[in-house]
Design an enzyme around this catalytic site. Sequence first.
Site, PDB file in Angstrom:
ATOM      1  CB  CYS A   2     -83.643  75.813  76.917  1.00 26.54           C
ATOM      2  SG  CYS A   2     -84.243  76.700  78.340  1.00 26.54           S
ATOM      3  NE  ARG A  27     -78.409  75.880  73.234  1.00 30.83           N
ATOM      4  CZ  ARG A  27     -78.857  76.571  72.197  1.00 30.83           C
ATOM      5  NH1 ARG A  27     -78.201  76.551  71.064  1.00 30.83           N
ATOM      6  NH2 ARG A  27     -79.955  77.266  72.276  1.00 30.83           N
ATOM      7  CD1 TRP A  74     -81.371  80.718  80.547  1.00 34.98           C
ATOM      8  CD2 TRP A  74     -79.436  80.074  81.428  1.00 34.98           C
ATOM      9  NE1 TRP A  74     -80.735  81.832  81.015  1.00 34.98           N
ATOM     10  CE2 TRP A  74     -79.562  81.478  81.563  1.00 34.98           C
ATOM     11  CE3 TRP A  74     -78.290  79.456  81.920  1.00 34.98           C
ATOM     12  CZ2 TRP A  74     -78.573  82.260  82.160  1.00 34.98           C
ATOM     13  CZ3 TRP A  74     -77.314  80.238  82.506  1.00 34.98           C
ATOM     14  CH2 TRP A  74     -77.463  81.614  82.624  1.00 34.98           C
ATOM     15  CG  ASN A 100     -85.275  75.557  73.852  1.00 38.14           C
ATOM     16  OD1 ASN A 100     -85.342  74.819  74.828  1.00 38.14           O
ATOM     17  ND2 ASN A 100     -84.374  75.400  72.901  1.00 38.14           N
ATOM     18  N   GLY A 101     -87.782  79.089  75.258  1.00 44.20           N
ATOM     19  CA  GLY A 101     -88.488  80.352  75.027  1.00 44.20           C
ATOM     20  C   GLY A 101     -89.272  80.786  76.244  1.00 44.20           C
ATOM     21  CD  GLU A 483     -68.954  97.491  79.307  1.00 41.76           C
ATOM     22  OE1 GLU A 483     -68.490  97.580  80.458  1.00 41.76           O
ATOM     23  OE2 GLU A 483     -69.070  96.401  78.722  1.00 41.76           O
ATOM     24  CE  LYS A 487     -66.426  94.377  78.165  1.00 43.11           C
ATOM     25  NZ  LYS A 487     -67.420  94.091  79.143  1.00 43.11           N
ATOM     26  CD  GLU A 490     -63.554  92.757  80.903  1.00 48.14           C
ATOM     27  OE1 GLU A 490     -64.434  93.172  80.127  1.00 48.14           O
ATOM     28  OE2 GLU A 490     -63.808  92.009  81.860  1.00 48.14           O
ATOM     29  CG  HIS A 506     -60.582 119.526  85.284  1.00 43.23           C
ATOM     30  ND1 HIS A 506     -60.488 120.864  85.580  1.00 43.23           N
ATOM     31  CD2 HIS A 506     -61.834 119.347  84.791  1.00 43.23           C
ATOM     32  CE1 HIS A 506     -61.632 121.470  85.311  1.00 43.23           C
ATOM     33  NE2 HIS A 506     -62.469 120.559  84.816  1.00 43.23           N
ATOM     34  CE  LYS A 605     -69.909  85.619  81.769  1.00 39.54           C
ATOM     35  NZ  LYS A 605     -69.803  86.882  81.038  1.00 39.54           N
TER      36      LYS A 605
HETATM   37  O1  M6R Z   1     -71.731  88.675  87.292  1.00 38.46           O
HETATM   38  P1  M6R Z   1     -71.608  90.144  87.575  1.00 38.46           P
HETATM   39  O2  M6R Z   1     -72.398  90.980  86.632  1.00 38.46           O
HETATM   40  O3  M6R Z   1     -71.930  90.488  88.997  1.00 38.46           O
HETATM   41  O4  M6R Z   1     -70.084  90.485  87.343  1.00 38.46           O
HETATM   42  C1  M6R Z   1     -69.574  91.753  87.631  1.00 38.46           C
HETATM   43  C2  M6R Z   1     -68.203  91.914  87.036  1.00 38.46           C
HETATM   44  O5  M6R Z   1     -67.320  90.994  87.582  1.00 38.46           O
HETATM   45  C3  M6R Z   1     -68.223  91.765  85.501  1.00 38.46           C
HETATM   46  O6  M6R Z   1     -69.094  92.669  84.910  1.00 38.46           O
HETATM   47  C4  M6R Z   1     -66.809  91.983  84.926  1.00 38.46           C
HETATM   48  O7  M6R Z   1     -66.458  93.339  85.037  1.00 38.46           O
HETATM   49  C5  M6R Z   1     -66.731  91.491  83.484  1.00 38.46           C
HETATM   50  N1  M6R Z   1     -65.457  90.897  83.262  1.00 38.46           N
HETATM   51  C6  M6R Z   1     -66.949  92.573  82.490  1.00 38.46           C
HETATM   52  O8  M6R Z   1     -66.736  92.179  81.185  1.00 38.46           O
END
Ligand code: M6R
Length: 610
Positions: A2, A27, A74, A100-101, A483, A487, A490, A506, A605
């Site tokens: 927010c 934001r 938000w 906000n909050g 993860e 990261k 990506e 293995h 996203k």
């Molecule tokens: O919005 P979601 O959490 O459902 O998205 C799932 C994946 O598309 C998301 O986590 C994706 O792997 C990101 N790019 C990870 O950084």
Amino acid sequence: MCGIVGYIGKNEAKPILLDGLKRMEYRGYDSAGIAVLEGTNISTCKKEGKLSNLLSALESQEITGRVGIGHTRWATHGQPNDINAHPHSDCRDEIFIIHNGIIENFHELREKLKKHHELTTETDTEVLAHLIEDEMTEGVLLEQAVQQALSHVVGAYGIAVVSSKDPEKIVAARLGSPLVLGIIGEGEFIIASDPTAIIPYTREVVYLDEGEIVTVTPKGYDIRTLENITVTKDVTKIDWDVAQAEKQGYDHFLLKEIMEQPEVIHNGIRGRLIPEEGVAHLGGFLQKEEEWRKIDRITIVACGTASFAAKIGATMIEEYAGVPTRVEIGSEFRYKKPVLDDRTGVIVVSQSGETADTIASLREAKRHGSLTFGIVNVVGSTIAREVDSGAYIHAGPEISVASTKAFVGMVNIFALVTIALGRQREMSLVTGQRIAKELTDIPKLMDQVLALDKQIAKIAKKYYALDHAFYMGRKYNEPIAYEGALKIKEISYLHAEGYAAGEFKHGAIALIDDRFFSVFIAPQDSVYEKNLSNIQEVRARGGKVIAVTTEGNTDMENFADDVIYIPKTLEMLTPLLSVIPLQLFAYHVAKLRDCDIDQPRNLAKSVTVE
Ligand code: M6R
């Protein structure tokens, strides 16, 4: 997240408020609104969706006046719609507030207020307007009423309030949510939650500290504590430009979001965790408490980063609640013939709440009559609306495409779900208390890990030019290996694979040579010795090793080329700490490789297609 803006001065407030809201758009928000005072007349306009909706509505509504407040919301409590948009008002539309909050005790306050007030929205904010109304009796100033009202509130807030009963005034207060007062000139002030809204008008600002309340009139401003003690504060000069201000001084949203992670944990547990009773009060879970008691197995469905959080959640639930739990990725689950029934609970996890594969899986689960629960960040998103019940992550908008803070937010909620499920079953009070206590300590431990940023940047310099990496871990940290690898892939385009450390021998071990490095997530937990053997297998073949281990375990320096230490915590919570060095490492590698960190190539996203 927010955004708050308020203006009082010689000029028309409306354009300044709208400009402020526009500047805070980055934001993320889902509705917006303003309230403007002219004499004792207050006009207000608020709309769901983007600012353009508010602007269109304002075309047919004349709003003038030199005092006003504006907000981008938000959603945290209630759908993002016109009614829940801020400002909110009291029964007589004499007091308008933006907030906000999160007000933690809003249910309790709402129940009390309902007896003699008309509450018309689903928000926690509205209770504040009615609390102020109760205090604003004859002869009481707005700032006194706000101060009194806030004494009933538990939670976090940044607020701004105006009232036709005490016009020519804005009262603002902060506790756990930032506010800055900008001094434009004599009798002219702007107040905002974000300096971006202030910078075009002035660089002379006063930052409000926790528990402070400011009263702003054309004559000047007065700052006091919530206990009514006058505070004298320095005026500071902002030396950031607008672009830097949006990122609050960070070079990228990704780094800003990594740094926000302690706050995400706070927000997720606030009002939900009762450490002394060893219980988690998750509203969505309590709504269906009896149904969850009957559940004898769980399937968690998610994609990408959310699926790794789900794997950690599954290990927690099996270990501490004793409910058999498996994880399916959305794109597979939807095409399998899932064995589901009314004794299977299905948990769907998603930051956006709009991922097509996860939505389709949720609908499939519902067709089979399963009880569904959502762990979602975006309020009012499709998944949030379609699940039987759920818990919001409260991570705030995640702007960088690569997910960081939403991930820890999901793991946090899984810890709460584990306590809730466990305490319904065999989990003892002592175990519940232990998890709750350790979880409460996580934000300050996260701060310690974030302070390693410079050390991690140095390590990144040694490895960024290599082309391949393995990330390995076991048990709770096996998903962290996935993860960490995701990261770095990506955002830096460095090829990385996540592996269960014990599985590596293995086959994949054949790849080790001097173009590879391996990252081991090896805290001192129940599988530490096993991890150590796997590290030695890599080292024996000339592989370079970066290890993340527990503070004090200096022995690791004999086995790894670089060691990053994280503080000790309960084994099930280690992922909340161990993921941070990997996020920072990926960030620094990407920076050195000159990548587009916040918007990596080929990625969106939210993946709303199959
Ligand atoms: O919005 P979601 O959490 O459902 O998205 C799932 C994946 O598309 C998301 O986590 C994706 O792997 C990101 N790019 C990870 O950084």
